[in-house]
Every structure is written in C-alpha cells, then in structure tokens.
Design a protein around this motif. Structure first.
Motif, PDB file in Angstrom:
ATOM      1  N   THR A 131      -0.375   7.156   3.527  1.00 15.41           N
ATOM      2  CA  THR A 131      -0.206   8.610   3.548  1.00 15.41           C
ATOM      3  C   THR A 131      -0.070   9.174   4.956  1.00 15.41           C
ATOM      4  O   THR A 131       0.591  10.193   5.158  1.00 15.41           O
ATOM      5  N   GLN A 132      -0.709   8.523   5.940  1.00 13.79           N
ATOM      6  CA  GLN A 132      -0.636   9.007   7.316  1.00 13.79           C
ATOM      7  C   GLN A 132      -0.631   7.820   8.279  1.00 13.79           C
ATOM      8  O   GLN A 132      -1.311   6.816   8.041  1.00 13.79           O
TER       9      GLN A 132
ATOM     10  N   THR B  60       0.826  -1.210   0.000  1.00 13.84           N
ATOM     11  CA  THR B  60       0.000   0.000   0.000  1.00 13.84           C
ATOM     12  C   THR B  60       0.856   1.254   0.000  1.00 13.84           C
ATOM     13  O   THR B  60       2.031   1.221   0.374  1.00 13.84           O
ATOM     14  N   ASN B  61       0.241   2.347  -0.374  1.00 19.07           N
ATOM     15  CA  ASN B  61       0.896   3.652  -0.336  1.00 19.07           C
ATOM     16  C   ASN B  61       0.305   4.439   0.831  1.00 19.07           C
ATOM     17  O   ASN B  61      -0.649   5.195   0.676  1.00 19.07           O
TER      18      ASN B  61
ATOM     19  N   ASN C 174     -10.654   4.286   4.075  1.00 23.82           N
ATOM     20  CA  ASN C 174      -9.344   4.439   3.434  1.00 23.82           C
ATOM     21  C   ASN C 174      -8.193   4.133   4.386  1.00 23.82           C
ATOM     22  O   ASN C 174      -7.205   4.870   4.455  1.00 23.82           O
TER      23      ASN C 174
ATOM     24  N   TRP D  95      -4.581   5.580   3.712  1.00 25.56           N
ATOM     25  CA  TRP D  95      -4.069   5.696   2.357  1.00 25.56           C
ATOM     26  C   TRP D  95      -5.124   6.307   1.457  1.00 25.56           C
ATOM     27  O   TRP D  95      -6.271   6.551   1.876  1.00 25.56           O
ATOM     28  N   ASP D  96      -4.758   6.586   0.215  1.00 30.72           N
ATOM     29  CA  ASP D  96      -5.631   7.341  -0.691  1.00 30.72           C
ATOM     30  C   ASP D  96      -6.667   6.487  -1.402  1.00 30.72           C
ATOM     31  O   ASP D  96      -7.627   7.012  -1.950  1.00 30.72           O
ATOM     32  N   TYR D  97      -6.468   5.168  -1.412  1.00 32.03           N
ATOM     33  CA  TYR D  97      -7.390   4.335  -2.183  1.00 32.03           C
ATOM     34  C   TYR D  97      -7.564   3.000  -1.473  1.00 32.03           C
ATOM     35  O   TYR D  97      -6.746   2.593  -0.654  1.00 32.03           O
TER      36      TYR D  97
END
Length: 317
Positions: free
Chosen positions: A150-151, A147-148, A286, A238-240
């Motif tokens: 983000t926080q 996964t990417n 998310n 994450w964003d998605y």
C-alpha cells in the motif's frame, strides 16, 4: 547472428567505457560501436571495444539512418538531436529517464515489464528510469508478486557520480584540499565531508509507469561524500501480515550481513556479472524494511541498459 549491428553511445567518458565493457560481455553480435561526444572528452580519453579504438564524432557528424541503436545519457537540452535520431529509424535507449515523462514513451526495467516495449513503435524511444527508480523497482518487484503493498518509502544516498564526472572530480579535489588544511572558497558548494538534500522530481511518476498498481511511493534523496555507488533504505507497508522468502536471481543477491556500495563496488570491479545487493530484510508492523546497494554506473546504467537493448533486439525492434 550476423555481426551487423551499428551501435552508438552518447554519454560521459566514464560511462561510455562501462557500456563498451558491458557490450563486450553481451551475446549481441556488434559490427560497429561509435561514440557521440555530447560531452567533450579530454585529449587522452579514448574508448576501446574488442581491443580496438572506438571512433568518436560530434552530433553534427552523425548519420542517424546508419545507426541501429543509441545509448543516450544526456540531458533535456540535447533531446532535439534524440528526436531527429528516432525519426531516422534509430532506436533510442534513454538511460536516465529524461524522456520518461512523455506519455508515448515506455519506461522499462529489464525482467520486470519488458512487455511494454511494444510501445516502442510509437516513437522509437524507450526510457530506462532514473537509477533511483530502477534500483527500487528491482528490489520491490519480488515483494509485489506475493503481497499487496500500500505504501513505499525510500531514501537514496547519492554518490558524486550520480550527478556527473565533474562532481566526482570536485569531490576528490575538495577532499584533498581539506585534508591538507586548505579551506574552500566561501561561494564554493561543499561536497567533501558534508551531506545535503536533493530534489526528486517526477520519480514517483516513473515508478508508477512500471507498477501502475503502486499509487503511493515516496522518494527522498541525500547527496553524500561518496565517489561511486548508490544506497537506498526502503520501507514497504501492506494491510495484512504476509511472509516473503527472498531468493537470489540473475540481477539480485541477498546478504545476511551489512553491505555498503563502496565495498561491493570494489569487489565487483572487473566481474562479468554485477548485481543489486540487498541486506537482511527486517519486519516492521504490517511491512518490511531493507537496505540496497549497487554501483549505479556499472549496474543501474551500463548493465541494465545493455540488458534492455538485448530485450529490444530479441523482440524484433
């Protein structure tokens, strides 16, 4: 492998014992283990390694050029001695991230970023991060592979042993007094049956040395009236949408029931393989959230430090 390694440990008595026990279970052939008393031991306290008493000496008595590796679990005031040891050719394993802020000192968690050990050539010092950071890093690492993120937000519940052995003794004493109806002194900091926030300075910077791609990680910490064992509540966003299938490995065990650091620490006592335990992962919008527990003395400090030493040795440092 020749039994020629000369290893020293500079830590509190309880942690020295756990490191010695972990070294006995390692595959390293150790010729000599010694204790550097940066914190004085009581008269009856002595460490044993392979059924033999371990020699204890003061900082002034150490011949650093004769020691291959030093496990250091001290504080900033003792860094001058660490620098002298490193300059003498001794490789320093900074167990609590005291040196982590130095730009030329790598911060390494076993199985995650051992390739960064190449930076050891600069100072002969490598930092295992603060136990809060290493516990989060191990839990997050499998997620980052798919996964990417983000926080990341994490709240650590810190036991008395996270501070030092003296805090453990204070908690025990206060608990006994209060249970017997004896009030504490007005100026005495209360540990028993109470919680309070702790500062988390520089932990995000340590985490980003391990995962440079994670530029938004927030640590919160609360001191709790538990003797041993650290717990963390973690939320990763994450964003998605993505799917993550947890799998046990040599350092992590996933559970389908609620877990606590106290119970798991008791179950692991005396076992050869301690682990980081993670409870069921729950989906949030998310993202994902989960709860982790570990014996921060036996796992985050002793076990991970010895694993780090094994990686250092096998890479030829």
């Amino acid at each position: 492998m020749d039994a020629s390694l000369n290893i020293a440990v500079a830590a509190e008595f309880e942690l020295c014992e756990k490191i010695a026990e972990t070294l006995e279970q390692s595959e390293l052939a150790i010729g000599k283990l010694s204790i550097v008393e940066i914190y004085p031991f009581d008269e009856e306290q002595g460490v044993r390694f392979n059924n033999k008493s371990v020699v204890q000496c003061s900082l002034e008595q150490v011949e650093w050029s004769e020691i291959n590796y030093l496990f250091f679990a001290g504080d900033v005031e003792q860094l001058t001695s660490v620098a002298i040891a490193a300059e003498s050719g001794c490789v320093i394993i900074d167990m609590k991230g005291v040196c982590a802020a130095l730009s030329d000192v790598p911060v390494v968690v076993p199985t995650i970023n051992e390739s960064d050990l190449v930076e050891l050539r600069q100072r002969n010092i490598v930092s295992l991060p603060d136990p809060q950071v290493s516990q989060l890093a191990l839990a997050i690492s499998p997620l980052l592979q798919t996964t990417n993120i983000t926080q990341i937000f994490t709240t650590s519940l810190l036991p008395a042993s996270y501070q030092n052995g003296e805090t453990v003794n204070k908690l025990a004493g206060q608990t006994a007094r209060l249970l017997n109806g004896i009030p504490l002194d007005d100026e005495e900091k209360r540990l028993a049956f109470d919680v309070y926030p702790q500062k988390t300075m520089a932990l995000s910077a340590q985490f980003q040395k391990i995962f440079p791609q994670c530029n938004s990680v927030i640590f919160h910490a609360v001191q709790v009236p538990v003797f041993y064992g650290m717990a963390q509540k973690v939320t990763a966003l994450w964003d998605y949408e993505t799917e993550f299938q947890p799998q046990d490995n040599e350092l992590i065990q996933y559970h389908d029931m609620n877990i606590t650091p106290v119970i798991n620490g008791e179950r692991e006592s005396g076992e050869t393989q301690v682990k980081l335990h993670i409870n069921p992962l729950s989906a949030v919008e998310n993202g994902i959230e989960f709860w982790t527990v570990a014996d921060e003395q036996r796992f985050n400090l002793a076990h991970l430090s010895v694993r780090l030493l094994e990686a250092i040795y096998h890479q030829g440092y």
